[in-house]
Design an enzyme around this catalytic site. Sequence first.
Site, PDB file in Angstrom:
ATOM      1  N   LYS A 189      -3.323 -37.635 -58.716  1.00 17.32           N
ATOM      2  CA  LYS A 189      -2.515 -38.585 -59.477  1.00 17.32           C
ATOM      3  C   LYS A 189      -2.258 -37.986 -60.851  1.00 17.32           C
ATOM      4  O   LYS A 189      -3.165 -37.441 -61.481  1.00 17.32           O
ATOM      5  CB  LYS A 189      -3.247 -39.928 -59.621  1.00 17.32           C
ATOM      6  CG  LYS A 189      -2.527 -40.935 -60.512  1.00 17.32           C
ATOM      7  CD  LYS A 189      -3.296 -42.237 -60.606  1.00 17.32           C
ATOM      8  CE  LYS A 189      -2.694 -43.181 -61.650  1.00 17.32           C
ATOM      9  NZ  LYS A 189      -1.289 -43.501 -61.385  1.00 17.32           N
ATOM     10  N   SER A 207      -1.465 -32.990 -66.483  1.00 16.94           N
ATOM     11  CA  SER A 207      -2.040 -31.658 -66.263  1.00 16.94           C
ATOM     12  C   SER A 207      -3.555 -31.640 -66.437  1.00 16.94           C
ATOM     13  O   SER A 207      -4.140 -30.601 -66.741  1.00 16.94           O
ATOM     14  CB  SER A 207      -1.394 -30.621 -67.198  1.00 16.94           C
ATOM     15  OG  SER A 207       0.010 -30.601 -67.023  1.00 16.94           O
ATOM     16  N   ARG A 208      -4.185 -32.796 -66.277  1.00 16.09           N
ATOM     17  CA  ARG A 208      -5.637 -32.923 -66.431  1.00 16.09           C
ATOM     18  C   ARG A 208      -6.125 -32.597 -67.850  1.00 16.09           C
ATOM     19  O   ARG A 208      -7.307 -32.358 -68.072  1.00 16.09           O
ATOM     20  CB  ARG A 208      -6.384 -32.051 -65.410  1.00 16.09           C
ATOM     21  CG  ARG A 208      -6.123 -32.446 -63.955  1.00 16.09           C
ATOM     22  CD  ARG A 208      -6.619 -33.869 -63.709  1.00 16.09           C
ATOM     23  NE  ARG A 208      -6.521 -34.273 -62.321  1.00 16.09           N
ATOM     24  CZ  ARG A 208      -5.513 -34.976 -61.786  1.00 16.09           C
ATOM     25  NH1 ARG A 208      -4.482 -35.309 -62.556  1.00 16.09           N
ATOM     26  NH2 ARG A 208      -5.519 -35.333 -60.536  1.00 16.09           N
ATOM     27  N   LEU A 209      -5.222 -32.608 -68.808  1.00 15.14           N
ATOM     28  CA  LEU A 209      -5.612 -32.405 -70.213  1.00 15.14           C
ATOM     29  C   LEU A 209      -5.897 -33.775 -70.827  1.00 15.14           C
ATOM     30  O   LEU A 209      -5.234 -34.223 -71.771  1.00 15.14           O
ATOM     31  CB  LEU A 209      -4.512 -31.657 -70.974  1.00 15.14           C
ATOM     32  CG  LEU A 209      -4.198 -30.255 -70.431  1.00 15.14           C
ATOM     33  CD1 LEU A 209      -3.079 -29.607 -71.242  1.00 15.14           C
ATOM     34  CD2 LEU A 209      -5.448 -29.384 -70.457  1.00 15.14           C
TER      35      LEU A 209
END
Length: 213
Positions: free
Chosen positions: A10, A190-192
Amino acid sequence: MPLNLADIRKEYSQHELSPEDCLPDPVAQFEVWLHEAVRAEVNEPTAMHLATVGADGRPSARIVLLKGVEDGQLVFYTNYQSRKGQALVAHPFAALTFFWPELERQVRIEGRVEKVAADVSDAYFASRPYSSRLGAWASEQSQEIPAKSTLVKRAAMFGVKYPLNVPRPEHWGGFALLPDRVEFWQGRPSRLHDRVQYTLQDDGSWRRARLAP
């Protein structure tokens, strides 16, 4: 077909978070987020993952419901003789996690736990529905029972004993967690992800810092 868990992803993009965005006190900041979760009608906004460590050093976790934020503490109620109740007496520290996927948010709270005053437990217990108050007497929580009928019979027995007013059993009451570490997590692309951690200092103040995701 087999479920491919590695392909479940997600992308998070609703909000941003920085230390400068957060209030100086983490419990006040938590209350802001909790109110936003309630207004957003997220599923079970007060549900929290409670992790404890027993006398044997083994961790254990379960979902319980937050029932109050009072004087900087988070309050929940349980059977003191349950597995979690005994663990908290033996090792009075715990970790709480709230997850509100609709807002792409998570809050982690750690700290020392102590029983609330008896009159506080009395007041909350009196506010519960009649059937829930009977259940507190009927359920010897975490103990093995031979059949569901055992529980039903005990509930009926206490219903006869307490047809109107159900007093709080001494083995049932509240715990309050006083935080010393709190982390707010906001999902980002972007999982940041944005992570802001509060740590309690020796002088009673809170230090805020950004953590790498």
